[in-house]
Design an enzyme around this catalytic site. Structure first.
Site, PDB file in Angstrom:
ATOM      1  CG  ASP A  35      36.351  34.759  34.940  1.00 44.59           C
ATOM      2  OD1 ASP A  35      37.453  35.327  35.097  1.00 44.59           O
ATOM      3  OD2 ASP A  35      35.878  33.968  35.776  1.00 44.59           O
ATOM      4  NE  ARG A  79      32.050  35.876  41.844  1.00 48.10           N
ATOM      5  CZ  ARG A  79      31.039  36.383  41.162  1.00 48.10           C
ATOM      6  NH1 ARG A  79      30.339  37.386  41.668  1.00 48.10           N
ATOM      7  NH2 ARG A  79      30.704  35.927  39.990  1.00 48.10           N
ATOM      8  CG  ASP A 122      38.515  32.345  33.102  1.00 47.88           C
ATOM      9  OD1 ASP A 122      39.406  32.122  33.959  1.00 47.88           O
ATOM     10  OD2 ASP A 122      37.448  31.710  33.040  1.00 47.88           O
ATOM     11  CB  THR A 179      27.678  30.192  47.214  1.00 49.51           C
ATOM     12  OG1 THR A 179      29.092  30.408  47.423  1.00 49.51           O
ATOM     13  CG2 THR A 179      27.337  28.768  47.601  1.00 49.51           C
TER      14      THR A 179
HETATM   15  C1  PRP Z   1      36.424  38.011  40.522  1.00 50.77           C
HETATM   16  C2  PRP Z   1      36.903  39.459  40.547  1.00 50.77           C
HETATM   17  C3  PRP Z   1      36.616  39.877  41.956  1.00 50.77           C
HETATM   18  C4  PRP Z   1      35.348  39.130  42.270  1.00 50.77           C
HETATM   19  C5  PRP Z   1      34.177  40.061  42.138  1.00 50.77           C
HETATM   20  O1  PRP Z   1      37.361  37.179  41.050  1.00 50.77           O
HETATM   21  O2  PRP Z   1      38.242  39.611  40.201  1.00 50.77           O
HETATM   22  O3  PRP Z   1      37.641  39.520  42.867  1.00 50.77           O
HETATM   23  O4  PRP Z   1      35.231  38.077  41.301  1.00 50.77           O
HETATM   24  O5  PRP Z   1      33.016  39.455  42.531  1.00 50.77           O
HETATM   25  P1  PRP Z   1      32.233  39.847  43.850  1.00 50.77           P
HETATM   26  O6  PRP Z   1      32.167  41.338  43.897  1.00 50.77           O
HETATM   27  O7  PRP Z   1      30.898  39.206  43.662  1.00 50.77           O
HETATM   28  O8  PRP Z   1      32.962  39.285  45.026  1.00 50.77           O
HETATM   29  P2  PRP Z   1      37.217  35.580  41.120  1.00 50.77           P
HETATM   30  O9  PRP Z   1      36.897  35.166  42.516  1.00 50.77           O
HETATM   31  O10 PRP Z   1      36.305  35.110  40.034  1.00 50.77           O
HETATM   32  O11 PRP Z   1      38.674  35.089  40.865  1.00 50.77           O
HETATM   33  P3  PRP Z   1      39.767  35.444  39.729  1.00 50.77           P
HETATM   34  O12 PRP Z   1      40.366  36.728  40.156  1.00 50.77           O
HETATM   35  O13 PRP Z   1      40.691  34.298  39.825  1.00 50.77           O
HETATM   36  O14 PRP Z   1      39.061  35.523  38.402  1.00 50.77           O
HETATM   37  N1  URA Z   2      34.165  38.284  38.216  1.00 48.96           N
HETATM   38  C1  URA Z   2      34.368  38.552  36.898  1.00 48.96           C
HETATM   39  O1  URA Z   2      35.469  38.321  36.379  1.00 48.96           O
HETATM   40  N2  URA Z   2      33.352  39.045  36.193  1.00 48.96           N
HETATM   41  C2  URA Z   2      32.149  39.298  36.717  1.00 48.96           C
HETATM   42  O2  URA Z   2      31.251  39.767  35.994  1.00 48.96           O
HETATM   43  C3  URA Z   2      31.949  39.017  38.081  1.00 48.96           C
HETATM   44  C4  URA Z   2      32.979  38.517  38.811  1.00 48.96           C
END
Ligand code: PRP
Ligand code: URA
Length: 216
Positions: free
Chosen positions: A208, A110, A211, A114
C-alpha cells in the site's frame, strides 16, 4: 523514452539507476524515510518526463553576446491534480519543477472489500479547463480510481489530450482499461507490473503506497 506498448504511453527508460530505485521502494524491509526519499526521486523523473511532452512554441532571445538564440518556450498554463491520499506524495515533485504551480485535489478511495472507487470530494482550480493537467497517483491497479478522476476532469471541461497522468507503477490490465477509456490522455509511468492479486493489489507491486509513504 519508449512509447511502447501504446500510443501516448511513455515508459521511463528502464536504466539500472531506475531499476535500483524501484528495488529499494519495492523491498518490504525498506524503512519509511528511505521509501519516501527514493519514491521522491522516481517522482521527480516522472515529472521531468511529463514536462518533456508539453507543447512548445519557437522563441528567439538575445544573449549577452548580442547574438540570437533560437529556443522554445512552453505554451499554455499547467496545474497539478492529486488523487488523495497517495497522489499527494507527488505534489512536491511537481512544485520543485514548476514554481507556485496550482494544485487541485480529488479525494477517491477504493472500497477495501470490493476495490471499487468512491468519489468523496473535489476541489479544482476555477480555470482548469484552460490548463494542461498533471494528474498524480502513484498506483494504477484496476484503473478504477484513475478513470473516475479523469471523468471528473473531463466534466470540468478539461480536454483529454491536455491530461498527463503520472504514475509510479501500473498493472497491465489497469493501463489497458485506462488507455481504452481515454486514448488521448498521455500516461507517464515508471513500471509495468504483471498483474493483481486476489485483493486487487499490484504484483509484484510494493504494497500500500499511501501507508508506506505516510504511516508505517
Ligand atoms: C490507491 C492508489 C490509487 C488506487 C489504485 O489508493 O493510490 O488511487 O488505490 O487502485 P485502482 O487502480 O484499483 O483504483 P487508495 O484508494 O488505496 O487510497 P490511498 O491513496 O489513501 O492509499
Ligand atoms: N493501492 C496501492 O497502494 N497499492 C496497490 O497495489 C493497489 C492499490
Amino acid at each position: 523514452m519508449s512509447s511502447e506498448p501504446y500510443k501516448n504511453v511513455y515508459l521511463l527508460p528502464q536504466t539500472n539507476q531506475l531499476l535500483g530505485l524501484y528495488t529499494i521502494i519495492r523491498n518490504k524491509n525498506t524503512t519509511r524515510p528511505d521509501f519516501i526519499f527514493y519514491s521522491d526521486r522516481i517522482i521527480r523523473l516522472l515529472v521531468e518526463e511529463g514536462l518533456n511532452h508539453l507543447p512548445v512554441q519557437r522563441q528567439i532571445v538575445e544573449t549577452d553576446t548580442n547574438e540570437n538564440f533560437e529556443g522554445v518556450s512552453f505554451m499554455g498554463k499547467i496545474c497539478g491534480v492529486s488523487i488523495v491520499r497517495a497522489g499527494e506524495s507527488m505534489e512536491q515533485g511537481l512544485r520543485d519543477c514548476c514554481r507556485s504551480v496550482r494544485i487541485g485535489k480529488i479525494l477517491i478511495q477504493r472500497d477495501e472489500e470490493t476495490a471499487l472507487p468512491k468519489l468523496f470530494y473535489e476541489k479544482l482550480p476555477e480555470d482548469i479547463s484552460q490548463r494542461y493537467v498533471f494528474l498524480l497517483d502513484p498506483m494504477l491497479a484496476t484503473g478504477g480510481s484513475a478513470i473516475m478522476a479523469t471523468e471528473v476532469l473531463i466534466k470540468r471541461g478539461v480536454k483529454p489530450e491536455r491530461i498527463y497522468f503520472l504514475n509510479l507503477i501500473c498493472s497491465k490490465e489497469g493501463i489497458e482499461k485506462y488507455h481504452a477509456a481515454f486514448p488521448e490522455v498521455k500516461i507517464v509511468t515508471g513500471a509495468l507490473d504483471r498483474g493483481l492479486d486476489e485483493n486487487k493489489y499490484l504484483v509484484p507491486g510494493l504494497g500500500d503506497f499511501g501507508d508506506r509513504y505516510y504511516c508505517v
